[in-house]
Design an enzyme around this catalytic site. Structure first.
Site, PDB file in Angstrom:
ATOM      1  N   HIS A 336       4.785  -0.178   1.160  1.00 13.53           N
ATOM      2  CA  HIS A 336       5.438  -0.815   0.018  1.00 13.53           C
ATOM      3  C   HIS A 336       6.917  -0.470   0.017  1.00 13.53           C
ATOM      4  O   HIS A 336       7.320   0.595   0.486  1.00 13.53           O
ATOM      5  CB  HIS A 336       4.785  -0.353  -1.295  1.00 13.53           C
ATOM      6  N   ASP A 396      -2.463  -5.020  -2.760  1.00 12.39           N
ATOM      7  CA  ASP A 396      -3.150  -6.105  -2.065  1.00 12.39           C
ATOM      8  C   ASP A 396      -4.324  -5.621  -1.222  1.00 12.39           C
ATOM      9  O   ASP A 396      -5.196  -6.414  -0.875  1.00 12.39           O
ATOM     10  CB  ASP A 396      -2.164  -6.873  -1.169  1.00 12.39           C
TER      11      ASP A 396
END
Length: 476
Positions: A336, A396
């Site tokens: 991320h 996700d």
């Protein structure tokens, strides 16, 4: 007269001319990549360290993945705040008692947690705005359904403009009314669009059911999506938490920034939201959880023993080397831009995924996800030692697995994101309007040359073969 698909095709005798135009486009559009550094261009609105360039102020939400200790930035557990409240507190203290998405939507829009009476009234308002007219369903959703449901969402949102008696008024009270309408109607539009496409293109059953008054957004999504309308308490609460976690994320993401940009032009709410949906549709933004699902399908098809960490590592190495899956070199769901030690959303969803897997008898599948998470994060940290921050699983990684266990079709994964994120988009649009900000107008540096105009009779055709020179140089 051409049929619907033929009208989009180029006549065969014009193919050569089109190729010539394509070559012209490629030659004209090529920019020396070194110039971005020369002119210190913040490409992607990121600085040289990959951090987002500060372009605005907000009170809606905050994302943190570092702490500052004695002036030094250090990696820390990730935190996501909605109007100052830690998302883990908001979700953890409500998920076992009541559904939270409506409460969190109230918080995002109005900046404070509602009382019991305020929440009850807010839910009544949303309930009253859920319905879609028969004319809208027939003339907008059912006509020309799209394989990509996000296109159906954009079409429907833009068409609501025509059903609004005051669509262009951008006063705060009118934008709030329009925002609540869209928040309430988005679940129906999404599910109806899905069934319309499956019915008209694949001859499947057309299921059109109304929402149930008094039920939460998560409950109603499962009710209108499933033929029997049935769901368990855990299923509904899991989906509710997923909606909460996707509702907002710091304001700097692509779709929310798009909303800010379009809002500052003074356009209407429906255009601003459609633009945000268009941004979210892009696979770099809203489609990663689908990629995770396809990656796991590919892994199971190509790994003989999915309980063997060594075989899983070998597969993931091939993915990184662009020899497996989609040859992108990416392990989807891992890493991320801001979070370092952990993504708080992923931590919450992982716990829910484990509970749901037990209810569904899918414990082995959950163990596979756990194993891939451990192997992938360690593999990436070892392989890319130049990356100074730790690598963690992101939201996700587990969200698509949860949706799959809930029986939600992949076509609705990204629309679910939109159903949730519209609360955040609306909060940011209202914040922008309340503060009467200037139109966002970034600058681009012109690097071409100024030229004298040439009369058309004196012009010489551009030699498109120079494109080959560019390609050859890139190969070198």
């Amino acid at each position: 007269m051409k049929n619907s698909y033929e009208m989009m095709k180029l006549d065969r005798d014009l193919n050569d001319r089109f190729e010539e135009l394509l070559n012209n486009c490629l030659v004209s559009g090529t920019i020396d990549q070194n110039l971005y550094e020369t002119y210190d261009v913040k490409r992607g609105l990121r600085d040289s360290n990959g951090r987002g360039v500060l372009t605005g102020l907000t009170e809606v939400s905050d994302v943190t993945g570092y702490t500052i200790v004695n002036g030094v930035k250090e990696a820390s557990e990730g935190h996501l705040y909605y109007h100052g409240y830690d998302i883990q507190d908001l979700v953890g203290k409500s998920m076992d008692k009541r559904f939270a998405f409506e409460e969190i939507t109230y918080l995002l829009l109005f900046g404070s947690l509602p009382t019991e009476d305020q929440l009850a009234e807010f839910i009544r308002i949303l309930d009253s705005m859920q319905e879609l007219s028969g004319q809208f369903v027939r003339d907008v959703i059912m006509k020309g359904p799209s394989e990509n449901i996000m296109n159906g969402l954009m079409k429907s949102v833009l068409n609501i403009y025509s059903f609004d008696t005051n669509p262009d008024d951008i006063s705060v009270n009118n934008v709030l009314r329009q925002s609540l309408q869209l928040i309430a109607k988005m679940p129906l539009i999404s599910v109806y669009s899905y069934y319309a496409y499956r019915h008209f293109e694949h001859d499947e059953s057309l299921i059109i059911k109304p929402c149930v008054k008094g039920k939460s957004t998560a409950e109603n999504i499962l009710h209108i999506l499933r033929a029997d309308g049935e769901y368990t308490k855990l299923e509904a609460r899991t989906l509710d938490v997923a909606l909460v976690l996707h509702a907002e994320h710091g304001g700097g993401n692509n779709s929310t920034f798009t909303n800010h940009v379009v809002t500052t032009s003074g356009t209407d709410t429906y255009s601003a939201v459609a633009a945000s949906i268009a941004s979210l549709k892009g696979p770099r933004h809203g489609g990663a959880n689908i990629k995770v699902q396809y990656m796991f399908e590919d892994l199971k098809a190509n790994v003989e023993d999915v309980t063997d960490k060594a075989q899983i590592k070998e597969y993931l190495m091939k993915v990184l080397e662009k020899k497996a899956f989609d040859h992108s070199g990416l392990i989807y769901g891992i890493g991320h831009a801001v979070y370092t030690l952990s993504d708080p959303r992923a931590k919450i969803l992982k716990k829910l995924a484990e509970k749901l897997a037990k209810e569904k008898g899918m414990e082995e599948e959950f163990k596979l996800y756990e194993t891939v998470e451990k192997v992938a994060t360690k593999l990436l940290s070892t392989r890319y030692k130049h990356i100074v921050k730790p690598i963690c699983a992101n939201v996700d990684f587990y969200s698509g697995f949860i949706y799959t266990m809930l029986g939600i079709p992949k076509e609705l994964f990204t629309p679910l994101f939109a159903i949730s994120r519209i609360s955040g988009w609306s909060a940011h649009r209202l914040e922008e309007i309340v503060n009467n900000g200037k139109i966002i107008r970034p600058a681009y540096k012109y690097i071409g040359t100024h030229r004298e105009y040439i009369d058309i009779k004196e012009r010489v055709a551009v030699n498109c073969e120079c494109l080959n020179d560019i390609i050859d140089n890139e190969d070198d």
